[in-house]
Design a protein around this motif. Sequence first.
Motif, short mmCIF file in Angstrom:
data_model
loop_
_atom_site.label_atom_id
_atom_site.label_comp_id
_atom_site.label_asym_id
_atom_site.label_seq_id
_atom_site.Cartn_x
_atom_site.Cartn_y
_atom_site.Cartn_z
N MET A 1 -0.29 6.43 4.83
CA MET A 1 -0.50 6.74 3.42
C MET A 1 -1.44 5.70 2.82
N LEU A 2 -2.43 6.18 2.08
CA LEU A 2 -3.40 5.27 1.47
C LEU A 2 -2.82 4.68 0.19
N ASP A 5 -2.91 6.60 -3.09
CA ASP A 5 -1.96 7.71 -3.10
C ASP A 5 -0.56 7.23 -3.40
N ARG A 310 10.49 13.71 4.54
CA ARG A 310 10.70 13.42 5.96
C ARG A 310 10.25 14.60 6.81
N LEU A 312 8.00 16.66 6.12
CA LEU A 312 6.53 16.76 6.09
C LEU A 312 5.87 15.64 6.88
N GLY A 313 6.69 14.80 7.52
CA GLY A 313 6.12 13.79 8.40
C GLY A 313 6.20 12.37 7.88
N ALA A 314 6.99 12.14 6.81
CA ALA A 314 7.11 10.78 6.28
C ALA A 314 8.04 9.96 7.15
N ARG A 315 7.62 8.73 7.43
CA ARG A 315 8.48 7.80 8.15
C ARG A 315 9.49 7.20 7.18
N GLN A 318 7.82 4.86 4.89
CA GLN A 318 7.04 5.43 3.79
C GLN A 318 7.93 5.79 2.61
N ALA B 78 8.54 11.07 13.32
CA ALA B 78 7.77 11.41 12.12
C ALA B 78 6.34 11.77 12.48
N SER B 82 4.62 15.25 11.73
CA SER B 82 3.40 15.29 10.93
C SER B 82 2.29 16.07 11.63
N MET B 102 -1.28 19.50 -5.33
CA MET B 102 -0.80 18.23 -4.80
C MET B 102 0.38 18.44 -3.85
N GLU B 105 -1.14 19.12 -0.70
CA GLU B 105 -1.82 17.92 -0.19
C GLU B 105 -0.84 16.91 0.44
N LEU B 106 0.44 17.03 0.08
CA LEU B 106 1.44 16.02 0.43
C LEU B 106 1.44 15.61 1.91
N PRO B 107 1.48 16.57 2.88
CA PRO B 107 1.49 16.15 4.29
C PRO B 107 0.22 15.39 4.66
N ILE B 109 -1.53 13.51 2.60
CA ILE B 109 -1.39 12.17 2.00
C ILE B 109 -0.54 11.28 2.91
N LEU B 110 0.61 11.85 3.33
CA LEU B 110 1.53 11.06 4.17
C LEU B 110 0.86 10.67 5.49
N GLY B 112 -2.25 10.04 5.83
CA GLY B 112 -3.35 9.10 5.58
C GLY B 112 -4.73 9.70 5.79
N ARG B 118 -9.36 15.78 2.61
CA ARG B 118 -8.20 16.40 1.98
C ARG B 118 -8.63 17.44 0.98
#
Lengths: 399, 224
Positions: A1-2, A5, A310, A312-315, A318, B78, B82, B102, B105-107, B109-110, B112, B118
Amino acid sequence: MLFPDLIRLTASSFLAYRMRSLLTGSGIAIGITAVILLTSIGEGLHQFVLSEFSQFGTNLIAIQPGKTQTQGGNVGIFGSSRPLSIEDAQALRHLPNIEHVNPSMQGNAEVRANGKTRRTTVYGAGHDFTKTFTLNVQSGSFLPDDDPTQARAFVVLGSKVRQELYAGQNPLGSYLSVGGQRYRVVGVMEPKGQILGFDMDDTVFIPAARALELFNRPGLMEIQVNYQAGADLDGVVRAITALLKERHGREDFTLIPQEKALEVLGSVLDVITFAVGALGGISLLVGGVGILTIMTMAVSERTAEIGLLRALGAREKQVLMLFLGEAILLSALGGLAGLLLGIGIAQGLHALIPALPVHTPWLFAVLAEFVAISIGLAAGVLPARRAARLDPVEALRTE
Amino acid sequence: MIRLDKVSRSFTVGDQQVTALRDIDLNIAAGDYVSIMGPSGSGKSTLLNLIGLLDRPSSGIYKLDGGNVTDLDDAQQAKVRSEKIGFVFQSFHLVPRLTAAMNIELPLILAGIPVTERKVRVEALLENYGLTDRADHRPDQLSGGQRQRVAIARATSMHPAVLLADEPTGNLDQATGREVISLLEQLTEQHVTLILVTHDPALGGRAKRQLHMVDGQIVSQTAS
Ligand SMILES: Nc1ncnc2c1ncn2[C@@H]1O[C@H](COP(=O)(O)OP(=O)(O)OP(=O)(O)O)[C@@H](O)[C@H]1O
Ligand SMILES: [Mg+2]
């Protein structure tokens, strides 16, 4: 994640719960305001108040009629005590270590000259007045060293009175009416400005004995004594007390050494400083607890969202960062508001009282913001860790 | 693509063991379209969560794309979620305070993904799912069908190999439900593996492969 963001996401929840966020942030804001005020004007206020009180020098002792009782008030001028007389003042001049003595009497009267009238302060003083208070005469001289009981009708003008009544003229040698009596102008004081609310420039100075007569008073309001720098204060006080006791037959007067007064003033200021500091500390604590509470609530309310992130791929880390970010954003914005408020109030005070030095060191501002952020961090860690450790499947099932 | 070997999952409730999945053996090839049906409590969601790496088997082996993913730690799980897996839920699970764009866009963003890329991807997805003029709307300003379209767009934003849909039509009326299903089916044409849990036999029957679960076990398979 940047990083941008992370800011964008945390800001979105801040904005979604505006009211709640503002209330929570305000605890931190008040705390930081107090801290900034303390650092900006605390020291300046100390210096300002002390210098206001000590600009006549610190080797002053004021003697007032009446005895301050331990439990009661001052019996005062109208009590049964004997008044302080000009002879008392004369006697004090001969004590060892005493440099200057000034009998003083103060009131209001009309002064008239050049067809102009002005109501001003009339200050009855002795020849040593300027030396006692380290004041300067601009032109002419101060009242002469006459026999104080038979002083001639001379007057010295404050700079403002001179300006108002003798604009553009030389007043020296001319005659001025004070409360209906004729006085000859012998001097003009240098401008001094207000001292503790008393305008030294809007004042005329006449011999103390004549002031007593003018205001029809039996005794002086005060005798000021200036002792030698380095002299033992207790010794001087003892000598004055002994002398006046002998003259009055009892101790019906009160000695107020400037040094003691300054000490009391200093400790009062210390108490105020401490109180503001304590208020700031408590506010920061309350703010921290507020952030802890609100973040705990946020984690419960947004459990499903955490599960979604989670999925959606969040660790875990994060999720931790997102919630920690919210706590820090709350405290950082609260801290920023506090900085602005504190500096604003400090500058406002400076605008009202220009003589009050105001200074907010950059380092302190940065440090205060750092403290605010640390509080957010400390308060946010627990809820954020709880959020990160939620089981994603469980979290997704909550609605 | 997906290979489960004697996978079981049990939960401890109080001092009781509840077995949600019993010795499941399952092979799903890339690009398969599989529906899972069965009574409530039969373990459909549990199976989907296991495949989606939101959960771990109590025993057995799970291989995804040939790699063993049974015992990955959180960060590794994760990463796989992802990169390879998209989820669509019955209750949409959109973030209420974020716009449709947004949410999609969420996945990204997560993960990176850089901003410029994006933007391109989100715009294409909005266009694809007919949401362009809804981009700045928040979920509560969207209809159920639109919400699920946002959710599908979001699930596909990272180009996953596997799409897991747990009763995606459960909160929609029939007509809207059918629209949503056809959107998902279009994805299978692009070689996305679709696993669809449903109660509706008519919908489940459209899949090339249909699994029937009872009491934590796959009791029958039909292919059409
Ligand atoms: N976290 C859990 N703790 C205890 N038991 C669980 C848990 N999750 C699932 N179960 C149990 O596992 C079994 C399967 O649950 P699952 O949610 O997979 O069923 P399902 O087939 O998806 O049902 P439905 O059609 O109602 O969604 C059920 O008996 C359920 O009670
Ligand atoms: Mg289910």
